[in-house]
Design an enzyme around this catalytic site. Sequence first.
Site, PDB file in Angstrom:
ATOM      1  N   GLY A  51       0.788  -1.235   0.000  1.00  0.00           N
ATOM      2  CA  GLY A  51       0.000   0.000   0.000  1.00  0.00           C
ATOM      3  C   GLY A  51       0.817   1.281   0.000  1.00  0.00           C
ATOM      4  CG  ASP A 109      -6.318   0.514  12.251  1.00  0.00           C
ATOM      5  OD1 ASP A 109      -7.185   1.334  11.904  1.00  0.00           O
ATOM      6  OD2 ASP A 109      -6.563  -0.458  12.978  1.00  0.00           O
TER       7      ASP A 109
HETATM    8  P1  IMP Z   1      -1.968  -1.785  11.724  1.00  0.00           P
HETATM    9  O1  IMP Z   1      -1.524  -0.380  11.999  1.00  0.00           O
HETATM   10  O2  IMP Z   1      -0.916  -2.811  11.950  1.00  0.00           O
HETATM   11  O3  IMP Z   1      -3.243  -2.107  12.444  1.00  0.00           O
HETATM   12  O4  IMP Z   1      -2.366  -2.024  10.241  1.00  0.00           O
HETATM   13  C1  IMP Z   1      -2.366  -1.186   9.232  1.00  0.00           C
HETATM   14  C2  IMP Z   1      -2.600  -2.032   8.003  1.00  0.00           C
HETATM   15  O5  IMP Z   1      -3.973  -2.450   7.932  1.00  0.00           O
HETATM   16  C3  IMP Z   1      -2.352  -1.195   6.765  1.00  0.00           C
HETATM   17  O6  IMP Z   1      -1.042  -1.363   6.328  1.00  0.00           O
HETATM   18  C4  IMP Z   1      -3.382  -1.689   5.807  1.00  0.00           C
HETATM   19  O7  IMP Z   1      -2.849  -2.746   5.052  1.00  0.00           O
HETATM   20  C5  IMP Z   1      -4.497  -2.225   6.640  1.00  0.00           C
HETATM   21  N1  IMP Z   1      -5.662  -1.292   6.729  1.00  0.00           N
HETATM   22  C6  IMP Z   1      -6.019  -0.541   7.796  1.00  0.00           C
HETATM   23  N2  IMP Z   1      -7.136   0.165   7.547  1.00  0.00           N
HETATM   24  C7  IMP Z   1      -7.492  -0.111   6.284  1.00  0.00           C
HETATM   25  C8  IMP Z   1      -8.586   0.323   5.442  1.00  0.00           C
HETATM   26  O8  IMP Z   1      -9.456   1.135   5.810  1.00  0.00           O
HETATM   27  N3  IMP Z   1      -8.606  -0.194   4.176  1.00  0.00           N
HETATM   28  C9  IMP Z   1      -7.678  -1.084   3.727  1.00  0.00           C
HETATM   29  N4  IMP Z   1      -6.658  -1.524   4.488  1.00  0.00           N
HETATM   30  C10 IMP Z   1      -6.561  -1.047   5.754  1.00  0.00           C
HETATM   31 MG    MG Z   2      -0.506  -2.126   4.203  1.00  0.00          MG
END
Ligand code: IMP
Ligand code: MG
Length: 195
Positions: A51, A109
């Site tokens: 991404g 996130d």
């Molecule tokens: P975290 O911070 O480890 O929870 O995860 C972040 C990852 O979750 C990102 O790199 C995205 O791949 C995925 N992600 C989080 N929110 C979204 C969304 O709204 N749409 C698509 N992918 C998301």
């Molecule tokens: Mg990602």
Amino acid sequence: MSIPETPDVAGLVTEVLLSADQLQAKVRELGAQITADYAGRELWLVSILKGGTFFLVDLARAIGVPVAIDFFGISSYGQDRHSGVVRITKDLDESIEGRDVLLVEDIVDTGLTLGYIRRALEARGPASLRTCVLFDRPYRRIVELPVEYRGFELPDLFVVGYGLDWQQKHRNLPYVGVLNPALFDPSRTRMPWEA
Ligand code: IMP
Ligand code: MG
């Protein structure tokens, strides 16, 4: 804002949350801020697959100091992504020792992904390590981590576009749209990207 007429994404999104113009304006703003902060230095941009690559390409062109780019990929082991167990799917091509590194990611996130990556890269002895994310949901954090540059705070809605995927697709949308809730199970207890 009306949803651009693109036949292959009919029914995919219910609302455009951030237009292509809004995204590009924010990328320019972040680029200007980074350029000022790193004046007289060189930057090693590390993007997280997959991404982060869309943001990286635009951001790199908005930065006025010399930059190099590299890519880092991880995936979580097994069902429980909260286990913190990850596998490196693509390691950096070059050493970051002694370099000014800026991690470039689409979204933070829970912070589990970037938290792991920050720790892994910190251990390699960069001169400095900062993080730049385009999207943030600070209220969802499980792992606290410094985020020096951030674009937009997002609501607790699943979004697609500008690097963010739904089942690996639609990263190429130039805007960020709210995924049609009819496409995922509304009785879910976890967000769709945690499945
Ligand atoms: P975290 O911070 O480890 O929870 O995860 C972040 C990852 O979750 C990102 O790199 C995205 O791949 C995925 N992600 C989080 N929110 C979204 C969304 O709204 N749409 C698509 N992918 C998301
Ligand atoms: Mg990602």
